[in-house]
Write an enzyme that holds these catalytic residues in place. Structure first.
Site, mmCIF file in Angstrom:
data_model
loop_
_atom_site.group_PDB
_atom_site.id
_atom_site.type_symbol
_atom_site.label_atom_id
_atom_site.label_comp_id
_atom_site.label_asym_id
_atom_site.label_seq_id
_atom_site.Cartn_x
_atom_site.Cartn_y
_atom_site.Cartn_z
ATOM 1 N N GLU A 1 -34.186 48.400 -67.217
ATOM 2 C CA GLU A 1 -34.219 47.370 -66.087
ATOM 3 C C GLU A 1 -33.195 46.493 -65.710
ATOM 4 O O GLU A 1 -33.277 45.369 -66.525
ATOM 5 C CB GLU A 1 -35.746 46.925 -65.991
ATOM 6 C CG GLU A 1 -36.196 46.188 -64.693
ATOM 7 C CD GLU A 1 -37.585 45.440 -64.611
ATOM 8 O OE1 GLU A 1 -37.909 45.003 -63.485
ATOM 9 O OE2 GLU A 1 -38.055 45.411 -65.659
ATOM 10 N N ASP B 1 -47.125 53.058 -81.909
ATOM 11 C CA ASP B 1 -47.614 53.590 -80.524
ATOM 12 C C ASP B 1 -47.435 52.783 -79.201
ATOM 13 O O ASP B 1 -47.923 51.599 -78.914
ATOM 14 C CB ASP B 1 -49.212 53.494 -80.734
ATOM 15 C CG ASP B 1 -49.824 54.413 -81.969
ATOM 16 O OD1 ASP B 1 -48.896 55.180 -82.388
ATOM 17 O OD2 ASP B 1 -50.977 54.044 -82.392
ATOM 18 N N HIS C 1 -32.291 42.055 -58.172
ATOM 19 C CA HIS C 1 -32.822 43.475 -58.261
ATOM 20 C C HIS C 1 -31.794 44.421 -57.558
ATOM 21 O O HIS C 1 -31.100 45.332 -58.004
ATOM 22 C CB HIS C 1 -33.996 43.677 -58.243
ATOM 23 C CG HIS C 1 -34.768 43.753 -59.527
ATOM 24 N ND1 HIS C 1 -35.782 42.579 -59.652
ATOM 25 C CD2 HIS C 1 -34.991 44.526 -60.426
ATOM 26 C CE1 HIS C 1 -36.533 42.876 -60.637
ATOM 27 N NE2 HIS C 1 -35.919 43.838 -61.319
#
Lengths: 447, 447, 447, 447
Positions: C128, C337, C434
């Protein structure tokens, strides 16, 4: 004592027969010239309405004057709101300020509920058609199957003040101090000083940065216990302030309690009484009384009470209508804070087929039933009568027995209500029954 | 109509004066030999208690017999539970089955609440000490600051049946059909046939595999509307069954409604009335009436109502005690289903400093206030009087106006209650007030 | 460009030089006739793909054959998916079955994070854009203000089996037995036998009727600990089965654990590490580094992180983007996990003005960070390198020290991330950043 | 053994052959005198590390220098963290700032998953032992029963800015304006201008007093779409600012979106793709492949996935381990924002007996799967290869087809994972399998 008996609630001379004359005859109280003056002053705002009781030393008269003043200000007749037939002294500084009368809620009776080997006739105050009849049907199904059993899993009222400290580090230290088992004795001594019934059980602290939320849990005898736990909390905070903490902002309540709000902390850790209640309903009874069959009930319970509530994003609402039964009993038995039905209604209802699918195992698990049999509204005449009907009026010899019993009855009645409503839904009766009832077709509800 | 007027609830001859004689004088009704027989039969179980009203055609007499039978069975005196002073015919097949009397809840008056330019005197039925006085103080702060304003954001009651189809694919097809705008008209016609007030607004379907939960929303005039929407749902389901679906299991209610349960679907999408209510409280008022200051209120609201509830894992409980005010007004005004306070109490309270920190902007946003001014308990005399006091009794000329107004009053009173309680907490008054009140020290509460 | 190291898959004779031949030169492996046969068998389904490792005793070769078979079956080239450059033996029977290669996630470095007096360079694996740069900016603001401090409030992994008993009464008895302090020692002995690191801490039982959910909590040294606690649970269940219970249905996991699901039980009671981390950011730094001011941050935090999440019905998501930072560090450091970021991301972010509004007190409170520095993916080379970079690789001398430190770093990095993102939103940078990033305009992100 | 490809970091002269020299041979890079200077400057802090890419115009070299500087600062070797074998230019200003290398996650393959008539081989990047094998077993059970079917119920990404207005009344007006169908066209035109793929679908506003949370939903082609919707939101806000509103505080994101947080708004209204996937598993397959029976699966699903999650206070976590499968596929296929597994894992798993209890109907309903096949990490070589393996790489001819297909595969794989894990729990395999795997006993997992 009850309704009309307020009648003859003392009074010297001329007032006396006022009360003996039924309202049908003389509804509007005759005020003395003195009263007339007071009414005018209240209307004009020169005498604050809330001072009437204190000024007059006569609660009923104060209510009458307030009521008349309100009538004049608003132009509303207030005719339908009962005035007489109530002991206003009993609520003074206890239950309700600025009273102008009272409302009436009809009480229906469901039962007998066969629970833990005893028969209970459950008083339900409600204005929802079918509710009592439906619960009654559930009771019948339970009784015919040998009765329900309940277990109390936990009993402790909680209150959580919040304290804002200079830093999270300090808050963490306070948490460590408060949760340290070796300090428990010391803290308990301070806390328990607040009441002879309060016994501190545990302390659970959560942080949001430097703000510490301190959830105290304590047993409270037969009282619902909010005031008791609050007082204990005050004692502890006062002590902490003295010895320990330079904090800036404190509030006795922080919503981590959590009082009168749906909150996971009650659902997970319990508040008040945690009760589980169960019954095994026989196939014949499912068929004849509930008019459905075991497998349909099991499936519908999964689809509605579990999956449906999951889809709806429910918190603790994995049941059909626990809130209905809880609120009806709460109103009837005078729970101090009615809004506590918000968490007292938390319930998960399970229905499972047992004995090769022949019988139905049904249960309700309710983590936070908040009830008391002393204090608040439980002392009012009509509510006390309902508690008495259940055999749980006032304090019990072993403190807490009555309130525990009341919690069990609440759970038992919820069990009956769940059984009956899920059955009604399974057979498509719900709407028909409600519609019939609210249309006054005067048919008798038979389930 | 009110209390005693049940008096003279017809009756031929000898019974007549029964009602004219106050209960203090003759509490236990004298039963005719005929009554005595009936009582014995009810005790013996040979006549079901619920048949009494139908059999006798005389509600009051039926209640008397049931009550006496219960007294004999249980040994409880029931003395304190009022019997006379209530019109039992008014609840027959409508509000309560198997009645044995009624409970009394005192009604206090808070106000004037200055809301949207009008003054309201808010009736609150409660047994929690301080609640009315505290709300009253909030009203005062609001009035002194120029009043509160409310906006209705949404108005629609919901009901969600569940249908289990053979496959998720079929369920998806049904969802597509029901949510397709081009089918809305057709479905509406069927739905709206159920009542002249019901107007279908929207349909929202959720799936759990092959189970489809269909949430219908409709406007319901001045009724709370659960029965109305349920009936509309039945009409649509009947139509669907006819034309479309070979399904095995259906339930009119699925918990996706979501009725009487705390559930995110109501919090997010609303149920009943969605209302926001706000006020700007002046610095002077915060200081003189609420005895605190703007910045403390702002901080405490964050720490308790926002962060505290977040830490507690609350759902829609981002307030101090909305439930208290909602339940007090619901009981007073006769809401049909009291348990609906479970979702009607959802509320987020915001407090923000405005005008350079001099004033306080306070608001409550409540997504699911479920109220009606017709139907159910609203028709009972005492409750109708409270509605009348607010000027919202019965149906309005423009259907829905009265119930919307009532919802606004609920929100306005909650605003007052929030203001006052947060202020009390900020100044440490809470415990002291409650303790004082519940100990009957007879001091008058002044806030 | 892509993974060079797909380098030459398989190989004539000498494995050694396989690796010397760059993938750019010879991408598609040449298989031996033996391999060819195996591939055909896998394609034909006569040899199950999962048997390859066992059959061949050569993990890398097994992967090559599986990969080629898959290529032939699907027609996908798999070209971009790296094959070589990874030790497949290291994951055999431990981390991943049926491997065909590996994915690459770029690791950016944020820091130094000045935390508890030490400097940390935090490895973040992410795709990201802006995430590392933004966290880095937050680190800078923290460092310039003197650093952040963390406190570990709790450390215990949980597992909750469910057991269905014949009745709720029996379930209640088992709850009473398991929660009885005088039985704790006995149960601990059995539980702790499962591992030298596992130390049972507490048992919390919840009921849903006759189904009992038993939440065991234990310390687990430097391991995340799910397997450890699961094994301990098995030991206890085996013992209970032997001595006590005729139960029909048992499951080692019941969702009351609650593993890899957002659940209030973790939010309220914690799971793994509960950590609070705080910093006081100076006004100058807020202005110069974060480009905003204290009061805007405080207000936006209330409106977005508290009220916004409340309105959205969030559970434990009272933050801006804790999940981003948690997942980036989890991937980089090899958490066994990954799905545990579901509860490890629970976080409430508080921002408060201090020192007369001149400084910002910011904190994150995270109740359920589940991390380990041994076991699972932590042993893989690249992940181990990232742990080493933080100085927390493997087991520590005092068991648990490394994993606790890692949890603190996670919280510290979240603190940095929250600071920076809320600041960016306050100044309207979010979208611009972004968009710029995902459009490859090749500008360098400077915050 | 470890990543070979750390291959030779930097290099004398010719970059080309750098890659030809295996890491085993020359691990520690030789820097040019120029590089040495840069490294020293970065260490000394005179050159900000983030400027390296821009300064050098050579991403790989920048990474090498940053990495060496970090090595010197921290003393960590970073040896195990691969450096070469990755195209750092591909992430510049797009996916990751301040890169120092990459981590490797092994990719296992589960399948074929027979879904909607096609066979998929599902790449899963994980380090949790048993996960791929278990999902693979579920795929087998599904395939042997004729395959699974999926339906897409909804497709729209959301973003919710918050705007604080002077009053709730103004906020209510803005809500009315934005939700008014007759304004939708106008708003859409502005919104859609932001991208040729973005199509505004709906606007849903919530209030918290005077703060309005505006949730925009739009279709986003094959992109996950956060940036697209954010940009559209910016366009609308800019327009509103111009024409309408004197507001003081605005934030592009308000947590009502709700991005990367567990929140009811996503669970109830959906975000990204809402998918339901189902299969009917034959009795024989339940017995032979899953080693259990239909009724046990049905019961365990109720007790664990429904009641267990209800008791735990879960939000949208009514499943066994959806998060595991979602995260494994997300990592493998390069989802831009990994933290979105927080809401993408929301899932309710239903298991019902059909055909007189002979077969098992199993389904997963997932309201908020957020996936894209273009943008962000999907463009990286290894991730693109995994998308290609599923046949969903890049943009599709009909925009959105690929991302919808990917969402279906996610749901299908979750279905397989649920089937297998619940079966394993039903037969007590869970702990044994995990323990075996994490102990490297080198047995092959066979389910």
């Amino acid at each position: 004592m009850q309704a009309f008996d307020i009648i003859a609630f003392v009074h010297s001379n001329d007032e006396e027969d006022t009360f003996l004359i039924p309202s049908a005859v003389r509804r509007i109280p005759e005020f003395s010239s003195n009263d007339e003056e007071l009414i005018s002053s209240v209307v004009a705002g020169t005498i604050p309405s809330y001072e009437l009781e204190g000024k007059l030393g006569d609660c009923r008269r104060a209510v009458g004057i307030r009521r008349e003043a309100l009538r004049r200000i608003t132009g509303s007749s207030l005719e339908g709101l009962p005035f007489d037939g109530f002991d206003y002294a009993s609520i003074l500084n206890q239950c309700c300020e600025l009273p102008i009368g009272y409302v009436q809620l009809p009480v229906g009776i469901a039962g007998p509920l066969l629970l833990d080997g005893k028969h209970y006739y459950v008083p339900m105050a409600t204005t929802e058609g079918c509710l009592v009849a439906s619960t009654n049907r559930g009771c019948k199904a339970i009784a015919k199957s040998g009765g329900a059993m309940s277990v109390l899993l936990r009993d402790g009222m909680t209150r959580a003040p919040v304290v804002r400290l200079p830093s999270a580090r300090r808050a963490a230290e306070l948490k460590a101090f408060l949760e340290n088992p070796s300090n428990f004795e010391t803290i308990s001594v301070v806390f328990n000083r607040s009441s002879r019934f309060a016994k501190l059980q545990s302390i659970h602290c959560a942080l949001a940065g430097r703000n510490i939320y301190i959830r105290f849990s304590c047993s409270t005898g037969d009282a619902m216990g909010m005031n008791m736990v609050s007082k204990g909390v005050e004692y502890v905070l006062d002590e902490l302030k003295k010895d320990l903490l330079p904090y800036s902002l404190t509030s006795t309540s922080s919503n981590f309690c959590s009082d009168k709000k749906p909150a996971a902390v009650n659902w997970i850790e319990g508040r008040g009484k945690t009760v589980v209640c169960e019954a095994v309903i026989e196939e014949e009874v499912v068929k004849n009384v509930l008019k459905t069959n075991v497998s349909t009930l099991v499936e519908l319970n999964v689809i509605k009470n579990l999956a449906g509530s999951a889809v709806a994003g429910s918190l603790g609402g994995f049941n059909a209508h626990a809130g209905n039964i809880v609120s009806a009993i709460f109103v009837a038995t005078g729970r101090q804070d009615l809004a506590q039905i918000l968490e007292s209604s938390h319930c998960i209802t399970m229905m499972e087929a047992v004995n090769d699918g022949q019988n139905l195992h049904v249960s309700v698990t309710m983590p936070s039933i908040e009830v008391g049999t002393v204090g608040g509204g439980t002392q009012l005449a009509s509510q006390a009568a309902c508690l008495d009907l259940l055999g749980v009026k006032g304090g019990s010899e072993t403190p807490g027995e009555n309130s525990k019993r009341l919690a069990a009855v609440v759970a038992g009645a919820v069990l009956a209500g769940e059984l009956s409503l899920i059955s009604a839904l399974a057979t498509g009766q719900l709407v028909k029954c409600h519609l019939k009832y609210n249309r006054s077709t005067k048919d008798t509800c038979k389930f």
